[in-house]
Motif scaffolding. Structure first.
Motif, PDB file in Angstrom:
ATOM      1  N   UNK A   1       0.839  -1.176   0.000  1.00  0.00           N
ATOM      2  CA  UNK A   1       0.000   0.000   0.000  1.00  0.00           C
ATOM      3  C   UNK A   1       0.885   1.241   0.000  1.00  0.00           C
ATOM      4  N   UNK A   2       0.564   2.171  -0.859  1.00  0.00           N
ATOM      5  CA  UNK A   2       1.361   3.392  -0.923  1.00  0.00           C
ATOM      6  C   UNK A   2       0.808   4.427   0.055  1.00  0.00           C
ATOM      7  N   UNK A   3       1.669   5.333   0.433  1.00  0.00           N
ATOM      8  CA  UNK A   3       1.268   6.386   1.360  1.00  0.00           C
ATOM      9  C   UNK A   3       0.442   7.416   0.601  1.00  0.00           C
ATOM     10  N   UNK A   4      -0.730   7.786   1.124  1.00  0.00           N
ATOM     11  CA  UNK A   4      -1.575   8.757   0.420  1.00  0.00           C
ATOM     12  C   UNK A   4      -0.928  10.133   0.357  1.00  0.00           C
ATOM     13  N   UNK A   5      -1.280  10.871  -0.680  1.00  0.00           N
ATOM     14  CA  UNK A   5      -0.818  12.247  -0.823  1.00  0.00           C
ATOM     15  C   UNK A   5      -1.273  13.046   0.395  1.00  0.00           C
ATOM     16  N   UNK A   6      -0.381  13.850   0.921  1.00  0.00           N
ATOM     17  CA  UNK A   6      -0.711  14.690   2.066  1.00  0.00           C
ATOM     18  C   UNK A   6      -0.262  14.128   3.401  1.00  0.00           C
ATOM     19  N   UNK A   7       0.080  12.822   3.428  1.00  0.00           N
ATOM     20  CA  UNK A   7       0.545  12.233   4.685  1.00  0.00           C
ATOM     21  C   UNK A   7       1.830  12.939   5.085  1.00  0.00           C
ATOM     22  N   UNK A   8       1.899  13.429   6.305  1.00  0.00           N
ATOM     23  CA  UNK A   8       3.030  14.241   6.755  1.00  0.00           C
ATOM     24  C   UNK A   8       3.743  13.540   7.902  1.00  0.00           C
ATOM     25  N   UNK A   9       4.933  13.038   7.629  1.00  0.00           N
ATOM     26  CA  UNK A   9       5.726  12.324   8.639  1.00  0.00           C
ATOM     27  C   UNK A   9       6.084  13.218   9.828  1.00  0.00           C
ATOM     28  N   UNK A  10       6.215  14.511   9.595  1.00  0.00           N
ATOM     29  CA  UNK A  10       6.573  15.429  10.676  1.00  0.00           C
ATOM     30  C   UNK A  10       5.412  15.608  11.657  1.00  0.00           C
ATOM     31  N   UNK A  11       4.203  15.697  11.141  1.00  0.00           N
ATOM     32  CA  UNK A  11       3.031  15.894  11.994  1.00  0.00           C
ATOM     33  C   UNK A  11       2.577  14.586  12.626  1.00  0.00           C
ATOM     34  N   UNK A  12       2.827  13.460  11.988  1.00  0.00           N
ATOM     35  CA  UNK A  12       2.222  12.191  12.365  1.00  0.00           C
ATOM     36  C   UNK A  12       2.469  11.710  13.804  1.00  0.00           C
ATOM     37  N   UNK A  13       3.649  11.875  14.396  1.00  0.00           N
ATOM     38  CA  UNK A  13       3.811  11.398  15.779  1.00  0.00           C
ATOM     39  C   UNK A  13       2.710  11.978  16.683  1.00  0.00           C
ATOM     40  N   UNK A  14       2.216  11.151  17.574  1.00  0.00           N
ATOM     41  CA  UNK A  14       1.030  11.492  18.373  1.00  0.00           C
ATOM     42  C   UNK A  14       1.121  12.842  19.079  1.00  0.00           C
ATOM     43  N   UNK A  15       2.250  13.164  19.669  1.00  0.00           N
ATOM     44  CA  UNK A  15       2.355  14.428  20.404  1.00  0.00           C
ATOM     45  C   UNK A  15       2.255  15.614  19.453  1.00  0.00           C
ATOM     46  N   UNK A  16       2.974  15.555  18.325  1.00  0.00           N
ATOM     47  CA  UNK A  16       2.910  16.668  17.371  1.00  0.00           C
ATOM     48  C   UNK A  16       1.529  16.771  16.741  1.00  0.00           C
ATOM     49  N   UNK A  17       0.925  15.639  16.445  1.00  0.00           N
ATOM     50  CA  UNK A  17      -0.421  15.647  15.880  1.00  0.00           C
ATOM     51  C   UNK A  17      -1.401  16.279  16.870  1.00  0.00           C
ATOM     52  N   UNK A  18      -1.254  15.972  18.142  1.00  0.00           N
ATOM     53  CA  UNK A  18      -2.114  16.564  19.174  1.00  0.00           C
ATOM     54  C   UNK A  18      -1.912  18.069  19.274  1.00  0.00           C
ATOM     55  N   UNK A  19      -0.666  18.514  19.207  1.00  0.00           N
ATOM     56  CA  UNK A  19      -0.370  19.950  19.265  1.00  0.00           C
ATOM     57  C   UNK A  19      -1.015  20.657  18.079  1.00  0.00           C
ATOM     58  N   UNK A  20      -0.791  20.135  16.893  1.00  0.00           N
ATOM     59  CA  UNK A  20      -1.301  20.778  15.683  1.00  0.00           C
ATOM     60  C   UNK A  20      -2.833  20.751  15.668  1.00  0.00           C
ATOM     61  N   UNK A  21      -3.435  19.652  16.090  1.00  0.00           N
ATOM     62  CA  UNK A  21      -4.896  19.563  16.132  1.00  0.00           C
ATOM     63  C   UNK A  21      -5.471  20.597  17.107  1.00  0.00           C
ATOM     64  N   UNK A  22      -4.837  20.757  18.242  1.00  0.00           N
ATOM     65  CA  UNK A  22      -5.293  21.746  19.217  1.00  0.00           C
ATOM     66  C   UNK A  22      -5.190  23.149  18.633  1.00  0.00           C
ATOM     67  N   UNK A  23      -4.074  23.437  17.988  1.00  0.00           N
ATOM     68  CA  UNK A  23      -3.868  24.770  17.421  1.00  0.00           C
ATOM     69  C   UNK A  23      -4.762  25.037  16.217  1.00  0.00           C
ATOM     70  N   UNK A  24      -5.184  23.991  15.518  1.00  0.00           N
ATOM     71  CA  UNK A  24      -6.054  24.157  14.355  1.00  0.00           C
ATOM     72  C   UNK A  24      -7.421  24.697  14.758  1.00  0.00           C
ATOM     73  N   UNK A  25      -7.767  24.519  16.017  1.00  0.00           N
ATOM     74  CA  UNK A  25      -9.077  24.943  16.500  1.00  0.00           C
ATOM     75  C   UNK A  25      -9.076  26.368  17.043  1.00  0.00           C
ATOM     76  N   UNK A  26      -7.948  27.058  16.965  1.00  0.00           N
ATOM     77  CA  UNK A  26      -7.862  28.393  17.550  1.00  0.00           C
ATOM     78  C   UNK A  26      -6.936  29.276  16.722  1.00  0.00           C
ATOM     79  N   UNK A  27      -6.996  30.555  16.972  1.00  0.00           N
ATOM     80  CA  UNK A  27      -6.089  31.476  16.281  1.00  0.00           C
ATOM     81  C   UNK A  27      -4.726  31.480  16.980  1.00  0.00           C
ATOM     82  N   UNK A  28      -4.705  31.752  18.284  1.00  0.00           N
ATOM     83  CA  UNK A  28      -3.490  31.743  19.097  1.00  0.00           C
ATOM     84  C   UNK A  28      -3.769  30.949  20.368  1.00  0.00           C
TER      85      UNK A  28
END
Length: 124
Positions: A1-28
């Motif tokens: 199976x190939x990795x889908x377009x847009x998959x981001x290895x930098x964001x993927x680790x759980x802690x970074x994904x959690x940080x980015x998801x939290x920040x996506x819901x707010x301006x600052x």
């Protein structure tokens, strides 16, 4: 199976994904809010923020001075685009996963009569 377009290895680790998801819901967001929301130590959060900032995904702003110094964080346009692409890639992975066939079920155990106690259970 190939990795889908847009998959981001930098964001993927759980802690970074959690940080980015939290920040996506707010301006600052303030550093303590992020830290407490994700139950991270100051050093663990700082490390993740620094990594995301180096990639251009976050903007970090220090305000005030001395004991009143505050650190505020926001997603950049690049970070928001990367997050949205990563979420879309994760959805594609899930949607493309083969559907599991229900396994044959074993006969249900009779739970109406309790099993007799063993000697070990009686002495407890």
């Amino acid at each position: 199976m190939s990795t889908p377009t847009g998959f981001d290895e930098l964001i993927h680790p759980a802690t970074r994904l959690s940080v980015v998801a939290l920040l996506a819901a707010t301006e600052w967001a303030d550093f303590p809010f992020i830290r407490d929301s994700l139950s991270l130590s100051d050093s663990a959060l700082s490390k993740q923020l620094h990594t995301l900032e180096e990639a251009g995904y976050l903007e970090i702003r220090k305000e005030g001075g001395g004991r009143r110094r505050r650190t505020k964080v926001r997603l950049t346009d690049r970070g928001r685009t990367a997050f949205e692409g990563h979420v879309a890639a994760l959805r594609a992975i899930v949607e493309d996963a083969p559907t599991a066939t229900p396994a044959a079920t074993a006969p249900a155990e009779d739970t109406t009569t309790p099993a007799p106690a063993t000697a070990a259970e009686v002495t407890r």
